[in-house]
Design an enzyme around this catalytic site. Sequence first.
Site, PDB file in Angstrom:
ATOM      1  NE  ARG A 229       4.699   3.002  -2.593  1.00  0.00           N
ATOM      2  CZ  ARG A 229       5.573   2.367  -1.803  1.00  0.00           C
ATOM      3  NH1 ARG A 229       5.145   1.488  -0.931  1.00  0.00           N
ATOM      4  NH2 ARG A 229       6.843   2.627  -1.887  1.00  0.00           N
TER       5      ARG A 229
ATOM      6  CG  HIS B 267       8.273 -31.736 -25.132  1.00  0.00           C
ATOM      7  ND1 HIS B 267       8.563 -33.047 -25.441  1.00  0.00           N
ATOM      8  CD2 HIS B 267       9.159 -30.977 -25.823  1.00  0.00           C
ATOM      9  CE1 HIS B 267       9.600 -33.081 -26.267  1.00  0.00           C
ATOM     10  NE2 HIS B 267       9.972 -31.826 -26.521  1.00  0.00           N
TER      11      HIS B 267
ATOM     12  CG  ASN C 107       3.768  -0.518   2.310  1.00  0.00           C
ATOM     13  OD1 ASN C 107       3.259  -1.488   1.763  1.00  0.00           O
ATOM     14  ND2 ASN C 107       4.945  -0.041   1.964  1.00  0.00           N
ATOM     15  N   GLY C 108       2.647  -3.209   4.312  1.00  0.00           N
ATOM     16  CA  GLY C 108       3.421  -4.396   4.674  1.00  0.00           C
ATOM     17  C   GLY C 108       2.515  -5.475   5.232  1.00  0.00           C
TER      18      GLY C 108
ATOM     19  CD  GLU D 110       6.319  -8.135 -20.813  1.00  0.00           C
ATOM     20  OE1 GLU D 110       6.344  -8.835 -19.790  1.00  0.00           O
ATOM     21  OE2 GLU D 110       5.875  -6.970 -20.839  1.00  0.00           O
TER      22      GLU D 110
ATOM     23  CD  GLU E 163       0.908  -7.247 -16.408  1.00  0.00           C
ATOM     24  OE1 GLU E 163       1.514  -6.967 -15.385  1.00  0.00           O
ATOM     25  OE2 GLU E 163       1.265  -6.823 -17.529  1.00  0.00           O
TER      26      GLU E 163
ATOM     27  CE  LYS F  48       4.250   1.298 -13.635  1.00  0.00           C
ATOM     28  NZ  LYS F  48       4.377   0.240 -14.659  1.00  0.00           N
TER      29      LYS F  48
ATOM     30  CD1 TRP G 115      -3.081  -4.556  -5.112  1.00  0.00           C
ATOM     31  CD2 TRP G 115      -1.872  -5.808  -3.718  1.00  0.00           C
ATOM     32  NE1 TRP G 115      -2.896  -5.776  -5.709  1.00  0.00           N
ATOM     33  CE2 TRP G 115      -2.155  -6.571  -4.872  1.00  0.00           C
ATOM     34  CE3 TRP G 115      -1.131  -6.402  -2.701  1.00  0.00           C
ATOM     35  CZ2 TRP G 115      -1.726  -7.878  -5.046  1.00  0.00           C
ATOM     36  CZ3 TRP G 115      -0.691  -7.718  -2.866  1.00  0.00           C
ATOM     37  CH2 TRP G 115      -0.989  -8.433  -4.035  1.00  0.00           C
TER      38      TRP G 115
ATOM     39  CB  CYS H 163      -0.829   0.024   1.271  1.00  0.00           C
ATOM     40  SG  CYS H 163      -1.654  -1.530   1.590  1.00  0.00           S
TER      41      CYS H 163
ATOM     42  CE  LYS I 129       2.636  -5.615 -20.058  1.00  0.00           C
ATOM     43  NZ  LYS I 129       3.857  -5.936 -19.443  1.00  0.00           N
TER      44      LYS I 129
HETATM   45  C1  G6P Z   1       4.138  -5.559 -10.589  1.00  0.00           C
HETATM   46  C2  G6P Z   1       3.703  -4.841 -11.861  1.00  0.00           C
HETATM   47  C3  G6P Z   1       4.468  -5.374 -13.051  1.00  0.00           C
HETATM   48  C4  G6P Z   1       5.971  -5.257 -12.799  1.00  0.00           C
HETATM   49  C5  G6P Z   1       6.370  -5.975 -11.512  1.00  0.00           C
HETATM   50  C6  G6P Z   1       7.803  -5.683 -11.127  1.00  0.00           C
HETATM   51  O1  G6P Z   1       3.702  -6.870 -10.623  1.00  0.00           O
HETATM   52  O2  G6P Z   1       2.306  -5.008 -12.065  1.00  0.00           O
HETATM   53  O3  G6P Z   1       4.145  -4.610 -14.204  1.00  0.00           O
HETATM   54  O4  G6P Z   1       6.655  -5.812 -13.871  1.00  0.00           O
HETATM   55  O5  G6P Z   1       5.551  -5.521 -10.422  1.00  0.00           O
HETATM   56  O6  G6P Z   1       7.903  -4.323 -10.805  1.00  0.00           O
HETATM   57  P1  G6P Z   1       9.255  -3.517 -10.771  1.00  0.00           P
HETATM   58  O7  G6P Z   1       8.865  -2.134 -10.322  1.00  0.00           O
HETATM   59  O8  G6P Z   1      10.145  -4.212  -9.783  1.00  0.00           O
HETATM   60  O9  G6P Z   1       9.816  -3.543 -12.150  1.00  0.00           O
END
Ligand code: G6P
Length: 603
Positions: free
Chosen positions: A27, A498, A98-99, A475, A482, A598, A74, A2, A479
Amino acid sequence: MCGIVGVLGHHEVAPILVEALKRLEYRGYDSAGIATVEDGRLDRRRAVGKLVNLSDLLVHDPLAGKSGIGHTRWATHGAPTEANAHPHRAGRVAVVHNGIIENFRELRADLSGRPFESETDTETIAQLCERHMEAGMSPREAAVATLGALEGAFALAFLFEGENDLIVAARKGSPLAIGHGDGEMYVGSDAIALGPLTDRITYLEEGDYAFVTRDGAEIHDARGRLANREMRTIAPQAAQVDKAGHRHFMAKEIFEQPVVLSTALAAYSSAGQVTLPEGDLDFSNTDRVTMVACGTASYACAIAKYWFEQLAGLPCDVDIASEYRYREPPVSPASTALFVSQSGETADTLAALRYARGKAGRILSIVNVPESSIARESDLALPILAGVEVGVASTKAFMNQLAVLAHLAILAGRQKGHIDPTREAELLADLARLPALLNQALALDPKIAKRTGKLAEARSVLFLGRGPMYPMALEGALKLKEISYIHAEGYASGELKHGPIALVDKTVPVVVLAPRDALFDKTVSNMQEVLAREGRVWLITDATGAQEAGDGVWQTLVMPEINPIFAPMLYAVPAQLIAYHTALHKGTDVDQPRNLAKSVTVE
Ligand code: G6P
């Protein structure tokens, strides 16, 4: 995980707290709340969902006061309801956190009989503190006694009824900054939160707690001794960015990539040689590179593994931070440990860095936020220079992480004698062509938009790639899941047979990321295996590849030609646009998708 903030000001704090929380929404955005003290009276407002709901609530039900704390959540313990939203209150104490408090069950059992309102771990903190105050302790004593009972990771701010000029702040495991104003003081999860309020910041160290009043902060270390912590003047924080005419930040950030990539290329090379924007790096005595990260950043590392191996002949491990930190991997002093994080605050990546500290020969980080915890705890922090990234799904930061990693691999290659200066200059010239190629790929946007309608109907999508395009496939799948909430998986093309091929039928689109490289024929064979099972192949390749692929593919997207080693950087663009347009078709919340944040500051 958070964002927390606190203000002891001269003006009404509610709007200041909400503004600061906006900058912390990266956050989490499951709920938000603030508490203030007005003429000694403690009160709070909380709302489920995005911050805008709290702002609306405050319009109808304002909260007065010049001292306050705030929180954007969060959810970890307990659903995102109003009762579980912070600040949590017990009697005369309000707390934002936060934590995670790992021993909260024991603490809660010990506090049985007290009127708990929520399912959170945080409320135990408020209840414990209030119990100490009922036993006669002052707010300061009660907060310190409470801290002594907590296990886990936390950043906390306490506010008390009857105390117009006191916030108790504490840090263990989660970062916390104290901001110094003119006769005002602030507390925030990071410098970004406090950016417009002050540029004078003191970071609390592990185990520190602080009594913050308008006159300043009295900081104590974990053993309670008075501690002198440096006050830094930080670079002005970027102003709140706008969408520059795009519908979403994510679209803006995808389209910014040619420009931000050019910035990184200019900072990391000059006259056909790799240069660093700051510091020195010598890989000649390094015998292994270990890269650790989470999420998208970990896929950037997985791509860079191919580069370090092929361009520098360096053995290279890539680890997900949450696994690395607990596996107790042996770390050789001759190795370089490299931590990649957009935010620089990801809890697992930070903990992995701390594990490697003192073991690896050198701790490097690649970050987008130079003031972040990961940057501050590294021997050398290399900036990716991507500018503020707002969209939760990382795009331009991924691009620039790759750019910096590519330069490091080339540098290592030259220093280890694996490539000569001519080859170095050729590789840098290939990279220099990329911004223009990204523009060409972005010009495919309308085509991609039109073709994603069918993808949006799928329940499941596979992404395939070989070589450095394999992590790019991972990746691409990340994407898509997500932001469109469609189940997607990335596989190495050769691995399909496999197991995953059992998933293939005519309802499962298979996106194949395959520039015409040395392994292209093998990828074509894998595609044929899909086609033979009525799978719908969306092939993304170059003109030569399109010609050689044969018939039967569902659709082909023709990309510009590129040195295959750097193809993931170019093919990131269609992968991002596929996810973006599929999400638009599905009507999801592109910039703040459900359940995500994020930056993940809990483990
Ligand atoms: C979260 C975000 C991802 C990001 C990951 C790592 O899961 O939703 O988009 O890649 O954290 O974040 P960082 O700030 O360490 O790159």
